[in-house]
Design a protein around this motif. Structure first.
Motif, PDB file in Angstrom:
ATOM      1  N   ILE A 230       0.835  -1.204   0.000  1.00  0.00           N
ATOM      2  CA  ILE A 230       0.000   0.000   0.000  1.00  0.00           C
ATOM      3  C   ILE A 230       0.866   1.248   0.000  1.00  0.00           C
ATOM      4  N   ASP A 231       1.936   1.239   0.790  1.00  0.00           N
ATOM      5  CA  ASP A 231       2.788   2.425   0.890  1.00  0.00           C
ATOM      6  C   ASP A 231       4.098   2.015   1.549  1.00  0.00           C
ATOM      7  N   ARG A 232       5.137   2.830   1.306  1.00  0.00           N
ATOM      8  CA  ARG A 232       6.385   2.644   2.040  1.00  0.00           C
ATOM      9  C   ARG A 232       6.957   4.025   2.324  1.00  0.00           C
ATOM     10  N   PHE A 233       7.558   4.166   3.485  1.00  0.00           N
ATOM     11  CA  PHE A 233       7.969   5.490   3.963  1.00  0.00           C
ATOM     12  C   PHE A 233       9.009   5.324   5.067  1.00  0.00           C
ATOM     13  N   ALA A 234       9.557   6.436   5.465  1.00  0.00           N
ATOM     14  CA  ALA A 234      10.495   6.450   6.591  1.00  0.00           C
ATOM     15  C   ALA A 234       9.785   7.084   7.791  1.00  0.00           C
ATOM     16  N   VAL A 235      10.058   6.554   8.971  1.00  0.00           N
ATOM     17  CA  VAL A 235       9.436   7.089  10.184  1.00  0.00           C
ATOM     18  C   VAL A 235       9.910   8.511  10.396  1.00  0.00           C
ATOM     19  N   SER A 236       8.945   9.407  10.624  1.00  0.00           N
ATOM     20  CA  SER A 236       9.278  10.818  10.848  1.00  0.00           C
ATOM     21  C   SER A 236       8.209  11.435  11.739  1.00  0.00           C
ATOM     22  N   SER A 237       8.636  12.401  12.539  1.00  0.00           N
ATOM     23  CA  SER A 237       7.691  13.076  13.445  1.00  0.00           C
ATOM     24  C   SER A 237       7.096  14.333  12.828  1.00  0.00           C
ATOM     25  N   ALA A 246      -1.120   7.989   8.471  1.00  0.00           N
ATOM     26  CA  ALA A 246      -2.486   7.703   8.924  1.00  0.00           C
ATOM     27  C   ALA A 246      -3.410   7.419   7.750  1.00  0.00           C
ATOM     28  N   ASP A 247      -3.257   8.201   6.672  1.00  0.00           N
ATOM     29  CA  ASP A 247      -4.087   7.983   5.480  1.00  0.00           C
ATOM     30  C   ASP A 247      -3.810   6.614   4.872  1.00  0.00           C
ATOM     31  N   SER A 248      -2.542   6.222   4.853  1.00  0.00           N
ATOM     32  CA  SER A 248      -2.186   4.924   4.271  1.00  0.00           C
ATOM     33  C   SER A 248      -2.729   3.777   5.113  1.00  0.00           C
ATOM     34  N   ILE A 249      -2.683   3.947   6.434  1.00  0.00           N
ATOM     35  CA  ILE A 249      -3.232   2.903   7.323  1.00  0.00           C
ATOM     36  C   ILE A 249      -4.735   2.772   7.087  1.00  0.00           C
ATOM     37  N   GLN A 250      -5.414   3.934   6.971  1.00  0.00           N
ATOM     38  CA  GLN A 250      -6.865   3.921   6.734  1.00  0.00           C
ATOM     39  C   GLN A 250      -7.178   3.231   5.403  1.00  0.00           C
ATOM     40  N   THR A 251      -6.368   3.503   4.387  1.00  0.00           N
ATOM     41  CA  THR A 251      -6.557   2.864   3.084  1.00  0.00           C
ATOM     42  C   THR A 251      -6.371   1.351   3.198  1.00  0.00           C
ATOM     43  N   SER A 252      -5.384   0.941   3.968  1.00  0.00           N
ATOM     44  CA  SER A 252      -5.133  -0.492   4.155  1.00  0.00           C
ATOM     45  C   SER A 252      -6.350  -1.175   4.758  1.00  0.00           C
ATOM     46  N   PHE A 253      -6.892  -0.588   5.816  1.00  0.00           N
ATOM     47  CA  PHE A 253      -8.071  -1.171   6.466  1.00  0.00           C
ATOM     48  C   PHE A 253      -9.248  -1.240   5.492  1.00  0.00           C
TER      49      PHE A 253
END
Length: 948
Positions: A230-237, A246-253
Motif C-alpha cells: 500500500i505504501d512505504r515510507f520512513a518514520v518521521s515526526s 495515517a491515510d495509508s493505514i486507513q486505506t489499508s483497512f
C-alpha cells in the motif's frame, strides 16, 4: 385541628402554599365532606375497609390532579381525554402534581422483570455498553479491534528514519474471480507492487511471468502467499508525514476489509493489525445498549425470544425424585431393557470424569448436572437421548415418551438470561450482566459500591454508578433486598410491586409533588416497617406531600397528620371522624375506631386457650430455593400462622412444597411438581381436600362480581323472572344476566362502561352512553321488585341487601358470609377488577363459608388475608377463620400481622433473615414460646402483643 363531616363548613382562609383544601367531596359514599390536608407532611389516611379512604384519596385527590394535568396538554392530546369525569366536589384548592402508586397485582407480561420495573436494567445496559470488555470463550482473552492510532503508535516506536512498508493480504472478497483479473484491477487502482513469498516485485512483472498461479481462482490461492504493497515510507515526526501514514493505514483497512500488515525493514516478521472485532477465528458483536435488551430482537436470545422459558424437556419430570442418585434410578426415562442401556453407558464411563453416580441428584454441582445432561465423549447425555427420540418420532411410543417429559422449562440456549450469547461474552470486573441480574439486590449493592475501575472508566461510569447504587439502596431500605433483577414481575405480590414502583419514583428525585400510596406496607414484616417509614420521610423531606392510605400500626404512629374516615363502612361511613396531628389521638376527643385501637381503649383479645392437636402433617427435608433442609409440623384442626421476614421462605414452604405435595397425596392434579423435599407424612386419610385461598382475582373477566361468585345471583334472577311484568313480556332468567345476549345492553355487552384505548396514556374507562352505566336494556329495567330494578339491586351494598332481602333465605344465606368477613360495604355487582387482592381473597373465604362440607375435613391455606384490613376488620376475619376451624377444618395462614400471629394456635417462624440469610426453622410451637427466641424478629415484636 379536628374536622367533622358537615354540609355547611366555613373553611379557613385559603393558604395554597401550606394546605390542600377540599370542599364538598361526595363521590361514592362520601357525605359532602370538607377536608384540609397539610402540605409537605406525611399524612396517613385510615379507617375501616369501605369507609371511603380510597374515595377521598384516589377518586378525589388523584383524579383531580390527573384531570388538571390532562388540561395542560395540547389540544391534540386533549381530544382523546375530553370525556374524563370530574370528581364530585365543589372545589379543591392548593393541589400539587399528583402521583399515585396503587396496590395491584403485577402485570402478566412475561417480559417484565424487577430490573425493568425499577429502570435499573436500563442503567445496567448502558453501564455494560460503555465499559464492558468482550472476552473470547475459546482463549479467554480480551477481544479488541485496532484503530488507525494503534498502528500509528506502533510505527512511531521505531527510530526516526526507519524504513517501513504497509501491506494488505490479497483480498478474498470475490472468491470466484481469477487471480490474474484481481491483480489487473489492483494495478488499475494504482497499486504497483506485491510481496510474493517474502520477495517484493512489480505486479506487472508478475502478470507478465504467466505463472500458473495466475489462472487459479482467488479462493484456491494459498493464504499468506501474496500481499499487496500500500505504501512505504520512513518514520518521521513531521506533521505531514504523520498525516500521510495515517491515510495509508486507513486505506489499508478499507481495501482489505479490516487488515493491515506492518513490515519494518530489517526485522524478521511482519506485524498484523485488524480493525475487525474478532479473535480466535470468531467474530464478535460490539457492545451497544440494544445488545443487552431482551425486549429487542437484536439482543434477545433467538431460542426463547427473550422470555427465558421454552417448551422443552422438563427437568422435574425427568428427575421427579431428586433425592435419588443416578445409580438408584433418578433419571425416570432411563428404565427398562432397551432405554436402560443409556444408564449403563453412564455408569460404565462415569469414573473417567469423576462423576459421582452414588450422590443424590440434588447434591450434584452445576458442572456435574451439565455433564449428565449434555453428555461427554464417552457417554450420551439426557439431551442426546431425547434428540434421538425426536429423530425417530415416527414411532408412536417415542412420541408418547416425548409428550410425557415435555414441559415449560428454562431455555437451554441462554440458560435463563434471556440474552443472545454474544451479550454474555461481555464482562466488567469479571462479571457478565446475566450474572448480576441473578444476584439478590443486597449482594449486588456491595459489588457496585466497590467495583474496581480504571481512572478513565470511573469518570465515564460515575453518574451511572450513582443512579444504580441509589436505586439498589432504596430497594434494600424498602425490604426488597432478597429479590433479584431477573425476577418476573408477574410473580410479585401487590405490596412488592408497589414498593418497586416507589423505588423508581424515588430515583427520579421529584419535588413539590403529591404522592398517594395505597398500603405500601402490604407483605412487609414489622422489622422492615421502620425502613419504609424512613423512605417515606425522606420523600417528604424533599419537599413533597406524602399521603398514605394505611392500617399498619407503626406507620400510623409516625404520621405527621392523621385522617380517619368512618365511622363504619359503606353507607355508614364517608365522614371525617378524626383529623389532626397524631399526638391528638390520646385526647378525650378522639373517639374513632382507629384512635381507640391506637390508644389502647379497644384491642383484639388474646385467645383464652390454644387448640391442641394430636395429628400433624410433617414436611421433612424441605430445601427448595433458600430452605435449609428443615422439618416442619402443621397441626390439623387448628389455626397455624407461618411467619418470618420477607424472603425467609414462607411462600416456598407453603405454596411450593406443602400445597402441591398434599394435592399429590390426595390424588389431585397439581399445576407444578412439589419443590425439593425428602418426604411428607401424616394422616392424609383424614383430609378430604386442600384449598389455596390467594389474592388472585375472583373471576377471569370484569363481569365477575361478588354476588355471582357466591352463587346468590341465580336466586335474584329467578326472583325477577317471577315478577308479573316479566311473565307478561316473557322474560327468562337470562334476560337479567349481563353475561349473555338478551336483556343486557348491546353497546357495552353488559359491562356498564366502555374502554377508550389511549395512544400514550393508560386506557380510560368511560360510562356507557347508551345504557348510562346500567348494563341492561330499558325494558328489562322496567321490571321492579319492591320498587328496585335489577341495576339498583346490583348497586346495593351487602349490608343494604341483607335488609332488602330479609325474607329470602336462599339469598340471605349466600350473601351473609360476605358480611361476616367484613365486606358489607362491597356492592353486589361490583366488578372483580375493582376489588383489591385482600377483598378478592375474603370473597373466596365467604364462598367457602357458604358451602356445606358435611364431615369433610378441608385444609385451607390463606396468603396474607389481612391485606387492606383495619384492626376492627381483622377482628371479624379472625372470627371467620375460627369458624372454619370450629367446623372441623384446618387453617394455615401465611402472615406478618401480629394480631393474627398472636391469635393462632401454632406458629411456624422462618428466618432469621431473608434470601440467603433465611430458610431456617427458627421456631415452631405456641405463640408464647416465640417471644423467648432471641433470633426471631417476629418474636421481638410479638412480645408487646402478648401478656407478660
Amino acid at each position: 385541628m379536628k374536622q367533622q363531616a358537615t354540609t355547611e363548613t366555613t373553611l379557613p382562609t385559603p393558604d395554597a402554599d401550606n394546605w390542600i383544601y377540599i370542599k364538598g367531596a361526595r363521590g361514592n359514599n362520601l357525605k359532602n365532606i370538607d377536608l384540609n390536608i397539610p402540605k409537605n407532611q406525611l399524612v396517613v389516611v385510615t379507617g375501616v375497609s369501605g369507609s371511603g379512604k380510597s374515595s377521598i384519596t384516589m377518586d378525589t385527590l388523584y383524579a383531580e390532579g390527573q384531570r388538571r394535568y390532562v388540561e395542560s396538554l395540547s389540544s391534540y392530546a386533549r381530544q382523546f381525554l375530553g370525556r374524563m369525569k370530574k370528581p364530585e366536589i365543589d372545589y379543591i384548592k392548593g393541589i400539587c402534581p399528583a402521583i399515585a402508586i396503587e396496590q395491584k397485582v403485577s402485570t402478566s407480561n412475561a417480559r417484565s422483570t424487577v430490573g425493568t420495573l425499577t429502570e435499573l436494567y436500563d442503567y445496567l445496559r448502558l453501564f455494560y455498553a460503555r465499559l464492558g470488555k468482550t472476552y473470547s470463550p475459546i482463549s479467554g482473552q480480551v477481544v479488541k479491534k485496532h484503530e488507525v492510532a494503534d498502528v500509528n503508535d506502533y510505527i512511531h516506536t521505531f527510530p526516526e528514519g526507519t524504513r517501513v512498508q504497509l501491506f494488505i493480504p490479497l483480498p478474498y472478497k470475490y472468491k470466484d474471480r481469477l487471480l490474474e483479473r484481481e491483480l489487473s484491477l489492483l494495478l488499475q487502482k494504482g497499486y504497483t507492487r506485491l510481496r510474493n513469498q517474502g520477495e517484493l516485485m512489480d505486479i506487472q512483472d508478475f502478470l507478465d511471468s504467466k505463472d500458473a498461479i495466475l489462472k487459479l481462482k482467488i479462493e484456491e490461492v494459498p493464504e499468506d502467499t501474496l500481499y499487496i504493497l500500500i505504501d512505504r515510507f520512513a518514520v518521521s515526526s513531521e506533521e505531514d508525514n504523520i498525516r500521510r501514514i495515517a491515510d495509508s493505514i486507513q486505506t489499508s483497512f478499507y481495501e482489505s476489509e479490516g487488515e493491515c500488515w506492518v513490515d519494518v525493514v530489517g526485522t524478521e516478521a511482519m506485524k498484523g493489525f485488524n480493525n475487525r472485532f474478532e479473535l480466535d477465528g470468531l467474530s464478535f458483536v460490539e457492545p451497544t445498549p440494544q445488545l443487552f435488551n431482551f425486549n429487542n430482537p437484536f439482543g434477545a436470545c433467538p431460542s426463547c425470544e427473550g422470555f427465558s422459558m421454552v417448551m422443552g424437556i422438563d427437568e422435574n419430570k425427568v428427575v421427579p425424585n431428586k433425592g435419588l442418585s443416578v445409580y438408584e434410578g433418578a433419571i425416570a426415562c432411563w428404565k427398562g431393557e432397551k432405554l436402560g442401556l443409556w444408564l449403563e453407558e453412564v455408569l460404565e464411563h462415569a469414573h473417567k470424569y469423576d462423576f459421582p453416580v452414588h450422590t443424590p441428584y440434588q447434591d450434584l454441582s452445576k458442572e456435574q448436572r451439565n455433564m449428565l445432561w449434555k453428555g461427554t465423549a464417552s457417554f450420551g447425555g439426557i439431551h442426546a437421548f431425547f434428540k434421538e427420540l425426536e429423530e425417530k418420532s415416527y414411532k408412536v411410543q417415542n412420541r408418547v415418551m416425548l409428550a410425557r417429559y415435555r414441559g415449560r422449562t428454562q431455555c437451554p440456549t441462554c440458560e435463563g438470561s434471556r440474552l443472545r450469547k454474544e451479550a454474555r461474552y461481555i464482562k466488567i470486573a469479571g462479571r457478565g450482566i446475566h450474572e448480576l441480574i441473578d444476584e439478590p439486590v443486597d449482594e449486588l449493592l456491595p459489588f457496585f459500591q466497590s467495583v474496581d475501575l480504571s481512572e478513565f472508566d470511573q469518570k465515564v461510569a460515575n453518574r451511572l454508578i450513582q443512579e444504580i447504587t441509589s436505586r439498589l439502596q432504596f430497594m434494600c431500605d424498602l425490604g426488597l433486598g432478597y429479590l433479584n433483577l431477573n425476577r418476573v414481575s408477574a410473580t410479585l405480590s401487590g405490596g412488592e410491586t408497589q414498593r418497586i414502583n416507589l423505588t423508581r419514583l424515588l430515583g427520579s428525585n421529584l419535588t413539590s409533588s403529591m404522592y398517594i400510596l395505597d398500603e405500601p406496607s402490604v407483605g412487609l414484616h414489622p422489622r422492615d416497617t421502620d425502613r419504609l417509614v424512613k423512605v417515606l420521610k425522606s420523600l417528604r423531606d424533599l419537599g413533597n406531600t406524602v399521603i398514605v392510605v394505611e392500617h399498619e400500626e407503626d406507620l400510623i404512629k409516625n404520621a405527621d397528620y392523621l385522617i380517619d374516615i368512618g365511622p363504619a363502612a359503606g353507607i355508614h361511613g364517608g365522614e371525617v371522624v378524626f383529623a389532626g396531628p397524631y399526638a391528638d389521638i390520646y385526647t378525650d376527643a378522639a373517639t374513632s375506631l382507629t384512635t381507640l385501637y391506637m390508644n389502647g381503649t379497644m384491642q383484639i383479645p388474646v385467645p383464652a386457650f390454644r387448640r391442641k392437636s394430636s395429628d400433624f402433617i410433617w414436611v421433612k427435608g424441605a430445601r427448595e430455593n433458600n430452605l435449609r433442609n428443615i422439618d416442619v409440623a402443621f397441626p390439623l384442626h387448628a389455626m397455624t400462622a407461618v411467619s418470618g421476614v420477607s424472603g425467609s421462605g414462607k411462600t416456598t414452604l407453603v405454596k411450593q412444597i406443602l400445597f402441591p405435595a398434599l394435592k399429590k397425596e390426595l390424588g389431585e392434579a397439581t399445576p407444578k411438581a412439589p419443590g425439593l423435599h425428602s418426604a411428607i407424612e401424616g394422616p392424609f386419610q383424614k383430609i378430604k381436600a386442600v384449598e389455596m385461598v390467594n389474592q388472585s382475582p375472583i373471576g377471569k373477566s370484569s363481569r365477575s362480581n361478588p354476588v355471582t361468585y357466591v352463587k346468590a345471583y341465580d336466586a335474584i334472577r329467578d326472583l325477577f323472572t317471577n315478577q308479573q311484568l316479566s311473565k307478561i313480556r316473557g322474560f327468562k332468567p337470562k334476560h337479567f344476566s349481563f353475561n349473555v345476549d338478551g336483556g343486557r345492553c348491546d353497546a357495552c355487552k353488559g359491562e356498564g362502561e366502555q374502554i377508550i384505548e389511549m395512544q400514550f396514556l393508560a386506557d380510560v374507562r368511560l360510562e356507557c352512553d347508551v345504557c348510562n352505566g346500567k348494563r341492561f336494556k330499558p325494558e328489562v329495567l322496567e321490571v321492579e321488585y319492591k320498587g328496585k330494578n335489577i341495576h339498583q339491586i346490583l348497586e346495593m351494598s351487602i349490608d343494604e341487601a341483607m335488609e332488602f332481602f330479609a325474607g329470602h333465605k336462599d339469598i340471605i344465606t349466600k350473601i351473609k358470609p360476605l358480611q361476616d368477613v367484613g365486606l358489607g360495604y362491597v356492592h353486589l355487582g361490583q366488578s372483580s377488577s375493582t376489588l383489591s387482592g385482600g377483598e378478592a381473597q375474603r370473597v373466596k373465604l365467604a364462598s367457602f363459608l357458604t358451602q356445606e362440607h358435611s364431615n369433610q375435613h378441608v385444609l385451607f391455606i390463606f396468603d396474607e388475608p389481612t391485606t387492606g384490613l383495619h384492626f376492627h376488620d381483622i377482628r371479624k376475619l379472625l372470627d371467620a377463620l375460627n369458624a372454619l376451624v370450629e367446623k372441623g377444618h384446618t387453617v394455615i395462614v401465611v402472615e406478618h400481622n401480629l394480631e393474627v400471629i398472636k391469635s393462632a394456635d401454632w406458629v411456624i417462624d422462618l428466618g432469621p433473615d431473608g434470601g440467603k440469610g433465611g430458610g431456617s426453622l427458627v421456631y415452631q410451637g405456641v405463640p408464647e414460646g416465640l417471644t423467648q427466641i432471641e433470633a426471631s424478629y417476629t418474636g421481638q415484636y410479638l412480645h408487646e402483643k402478648l401478656p407478660h
